[in-house]
Design a protein around this motif. Structure first.
Motif, PDB file in Angstrom:
ATOM      1  N   VAL A 116       0.852  -1.188   0.000  1.00 11.17           N
ATOM      2  CA  VAL A 116       0.000   0.000   0.000  1.00 11.17           C
ATOM      3  C   VAL A 116       0.888   1.237   0.000  1.00 11.17           C
TER       4      VAL A 116
ATOM      5  N   CYS B 133       0.962   4.818   0.687  1.00 10.17           N
ATOM      6  CA  CYS B 133       0.028   5.615   1.480  1.00 10.17           C
ATOM      7  C   CYS B 133       0.027   7.097   1.135  1.00 10.17           C
TER       8      CYS B 133
ATOM      9  N   LYS C  11      -3.199   9.011   0.016  1.00  6.99           N
ATOM     10  CA  LYS C  11      -4.405   8.329   0.506  1.00  6.99           C
ATOM     11  C   LYS C  11      -4.835   8.955   1.831  1.00  6.99           C
ATOM     12  N   THR C  12      -6.132   8.992   2.060  1.00  2.79           N
ATOM     13  CA  THR C  12      -6.640   9.513   3.321  1.00  2.79           C
ATOM     14  C   THR C  12      -6.552   8.432   4.395  1.00  2.79           C
TER      15      THR C  12
ATOM     16  N   GLN D  71      -9.210   5.852   3.861  1.00  3.03           N
ATOM     17  CA  GLN D  71      -8.928   4.875   2.808  1.00  3.03           C
ATOM     18  C   GLN D  71      -7.952   3.810   3.295  1.00  3.03           C
ATOM     19  N   ILE D  72      -6.934   4.233   4.043  1.00  3.55           N
ATOM     20  CA  ILE D  72      -5.971   3.263   4.582  1.00  3.55           C
ATOM     21  C   ILE D  72      -6.644   2.355   5.597  1.00  3.55           C
TER      22      ILE D  72
ATOM     23  N   ILE E 201      -8.517  -0.362   3.782  1.00  9.49           N
ATOM     24  CA  ILE E 201      -7.623  -1.401   3.267  1.00  9.49           C
ATOM     25  C   ILE E 201      -7.185  -2.337   4.395  1.00  9.49           C
TER      26      ILE E 201
ATOM     27  N   ARG F  98      -0.354  10.661   9.244  1.00 14.17           N
ATOM     28  CA  ARG F  98      -1.366   9.722   8.754  1.00 14.17           C
ATOM     29  C   ARG F  98      -1.477   8.509   9.671  1.00 14.17           C
TER      30      ARG F  98
END
Length: 218
Positions: free
Chosen positions: A15, A17, A20-21, A24-25, A28, A48
């Motif tokens: 992934v 990151c 990505k918000t 969203q993480i 996943i 994050r």
């Protein structure tokens, strides 16, 4: 997530990151936990990471901005050295180390042996010559790429990094040094791409087909 990637290529999905918000993480990670999947996250900055709703079970390393869910893979044969010109190269080098560990390889870090103090590299060169693949990490002018490629028989993967000042800023000079090297057989990945360098090393060590099962589309 492309959970079938490893079956096709021998290299696991990861992934990326950046961009990505946290939501969203989190989604996943929830999918991975539900499926019992291991996941490597790269470019996961501390902000994050702190914003994630479910951080349990994440092995986070701030220096490399990586996190691992589910632990490393079983140990696999092969020796990979990660050789850095300076300590400022460690973020990209550590990303490569963590990627190797996720895939079951124990990378060997040889740090701060750049050409400004060439004796430091020469003191370690016999040990470096014993490994199967070398990932050379450097910013500034990237001189260590060509030096190593002229001293060892193992494949050399040049990993240029963005550390530097003046004309070296951004890593382009180090990348150009790798691409323009007169040392035959030297290959390079993109700037700061520790993940890609580790994956290239794994491909070099894997038998034809790696762990892939020659699977067609699922």
């Amino acid at each position: 997530m492309d959970w079938d990637r490893e079956a096709r290529t021998g290299l696991p999905e990861a992934v990326f990151c950046a961009g990505k918000t946290p939501a969203q993480i989190d989604a996943i990670l929830a999918e991975a936990r539900a499926a019992g999947r291991r996941v490597l996250l790269t470019r996961l900055d501390p902000a994050r990471r702190d914003a994630l709703a479910a951080k349990e079970g994440l092995d986070y390393d701030a220096a490399s901005a990586t996190a691992i869910l589910g632990g490393p893979a079983p140990a696999r044969p092969g020796r990979i050295a990660i050789v850095t010109g300076g300590l400022a190269d460690l973020p990209a080098a550590t990303e490569a180390l963590r990627t190797l560990a996720f895939c079951g390889f124990a990378g060997e870090l040889v740090a701060d042996v750049g050409v400004a103090g060439l004796w430091r590299l020469l003191e370690r060169i016999d040990a470096i010559r014993e490994v199967d693949v070398v990932i050379a990490v450097a910013g500034m002018e990237g001189a260590i790429f060509s030096v190593l490629a002229g001293l060892v028989t193992a494949p050399i993967i040049a990993l240029p990094v963005s550390f530097g000042s003046g004309v070296s800023a951004g890593g382009r000079l180090a990348l150009d040094a790798a691409l323009g090297s007169c040392a035959p057989g030297l290959v390079a990945v993109n700037i700061d791409n520790g993940f890609g360098a580790a994956q290239a090393a794994i491909r070099m060590l894997s038998p034809r087909g790696g762990t892939a099962q020659n699977a067609g589309p699922s």
